[in-house]
Write an enzyme that holds these catalytic residues in place. Structure first.
Site, short mmCIF file in Angstrom:
data_model
loop_
_atom_site.label_atom_id
_atom_site.label_comp_id
_atom_site.label_asym_id
_atom_site.label_seq_id
_atom_site.Cartn_x
_atom_site.Cartn_y
_atom_site.Cartn_z
N LYS A 133 -20.00 -11.79 13.59
CA LYS A 133 -18.81 -11.93 12.76
C LYS A 133 -17.67 -11.36 13.58
O LYS A 133 -17.63 -10.16 13.87
CB LYS A 133 -18.96 -11.17 11.44
CG LYS A 133 -17.71 -11.21 10.57
CD LYS A 133 -17.85 -10.36 9.33
CE LYS A 133 -16.55 -10.37 8.52
NZ LYS A 133 -16.63 -9.49 7.33
N TYR A 148 -20.95 -7.25 14.03
CA TYR A 148 -19.64 -7.39 13.39
C TYR A 148 -18.61 -6.65 14.23
O TYR A 148 -18.67 -5.42 14.35
CB TYR A 148 -19.72 -6.84 11.97
CG TYR A 148 -18.45 -6.85 11.16
CD1 TYR A 148 -17.36 -7.66 11.49
CD2 TYR A 148 -18.34 -6.05 10.02
CE1 TYR A 148 -16.22 -7.68 10.72
CE2 TYR A 148 -17.19 -6.05 9.24
CZ TYR A 148 -16.14 -6.87 9.60
OH TYR A 148 -15.00 -6.88 8.84
N ILE A 152 -17.15 -15.58 7.50
CA ILE A 152 -17.46 -14.65 6.43
C ILE A 152 -16.13 -14.28 5.80
O ILE A 152 -15.29 -13.63 6.42
CB ILE A 152 -18.23 -13.42 6.94
CG1 ILE A 152 -19.61 -13.86 7.47
CG2 ILE A 152 -18.39 -12.39 5.82
CD1 ILE A 152 -20.46 -12.73 8.02
N THR A 159 -15.67 -5.13 2.46
CA THR A 159 -15.04 -5.64 1.24
C THR A 159 -15.69 -5.07 0.00
O THR A 159 -15.09 -5.06 -1.08
CB THR A 159 -15.08 -7.18 1.23
OG1 THR A 159 -14.45 -7.66 2.43
CG2 THR A 159 -14.37 -7.77 0.03
#
Length: 293
Positions: free
Chosen positions: A165, A137, A207, A50
């Site tokens: 995540k 992740y 998250i 992001t």
């Protein structure tokens, strides 16, 4: 803190604001971090996807992490460090270690398409390279590889791997990880839209991308779910669903940065290959923000 979990509740995958001349707008970044803290966010995640991290220079990464740590008011800071090269990932970890993050977020290597055995060996090597905590992740939509539940559970046994995540989109896979995860290992949703079902099934948090825009609502949703207040949480989750959807009508973080610009928190500029939100996306974000106000 919940029991022995370091990470729980809502963490925000922070955007990186840019000026028109493409320099990082550190002043805007600081304002956004402070806004997150003031609105009850539980932990902060700079330098993830992001944040447009592939387009950031090393000096920019170090300054953004230092500023996050300066402003976090004791909240855990999980900093993105993963690449598709073991050597580069370890170099990034060593570069950022002096800034004392609470954990490193390490993505499944992208583009290489490793096997499950390759993933296990990769995360073993990353784990052995640092005394810091590691959050793995899994986001096959970006990496091209899904880390399967049995692999994640083997990685979870590594001594400093504390969380995953999970953005596979496969709820059954995530709940299998949650069911068999070792004590103290946090399972975090990597998709805002799956926060409710995954936390209802025992996951510890999310998250979030949407919490850049609505930190108070997202943190409150997670706190309700952690407290078992399912009825009130369901009402809030339904209210947030348009935001979950609209944040991904273009590639993340294009829509969310457009929304933040509408809120006066940063400018809408991106670094190529990403481009600023289209007028249609801006109209969507203006509508959803207006509904929440």
């Amino acid at each position: 803190m919940l029991d022995n979990y370091l990470l729980k509740g809502c963490g925000t995958a922070l955007v990186t604001p840019f000026n028109e001349d493409q320099t990082v707008d550190y002043e805007a970044f600081g304002r956004m971090v402070t806004r997150q803290i003031d609105n009850g966010i539980d932990f902060l995640v700079p330098l993830g996807s992001t944040a447009e991290t592939p387009c950031l220079e090393d000096d920019e990464k170090k300054k953004l992490l230092a500023l996050t740590k300066e402003l976090c008011q004791g909240r855990p800071v999980v900093v993105g460090a993963g690449t598709n090269s073991l050597k580069k990932t370890i170099e990034t970890i060593k570069m950022l270690e002096p800034y004392d993050p609470d954990a490193f977020l390490v993505v499944v290597p992208y583009y290489n398409k490793p096997t499950q055995d390759g993933l296990l060996e990769y995360f073993k090597a990353v784990s052995q390279s640092t005394d810091k905590n590691i959050v793995v992740y899994n986001v096959p939509g970006r990496t091209g590889t899904n880390m399967q539940a049995h692999t994640t559970l083997r990685v979870a046994e590594l001594p400093n791997v504390i969380a995953v995540k999970e953005a596979s989109g496969n709820i059954d896979q995530v709940l299998e990880i949650r069911k068999y995860a070792p004590s103290g290992f946090s399972v975090l949703s990597g998709e805002d839209g799956q926060t409710f079902p995954l936390m209802a099934g025992g996951a510890q948090g999310v998250i979030s991308v949407a919490s850049n825009v609505a930190p108070r609502m997202m943190s409150h949703l997670c706190h309700l779910l952690l407290a078992g207040e399912m009825g009130e949480a369901l009402v809030l989750d339904n209210k947030l669903k348009p935001l979950y959807k609209d944040c991904f009508v273009e590639s993340n973080p294009i829509p969310v940065k457009g929304a933040l610009s509408l809120l006066g928190l940063c400018k809408p500029y991106m670094r190529l290959p990403l481009t600023s939100a289209t007028p249609a996306t801006m109209d969507l974000m203006k509508k959803v923000i207006g509904e929440y106000k």
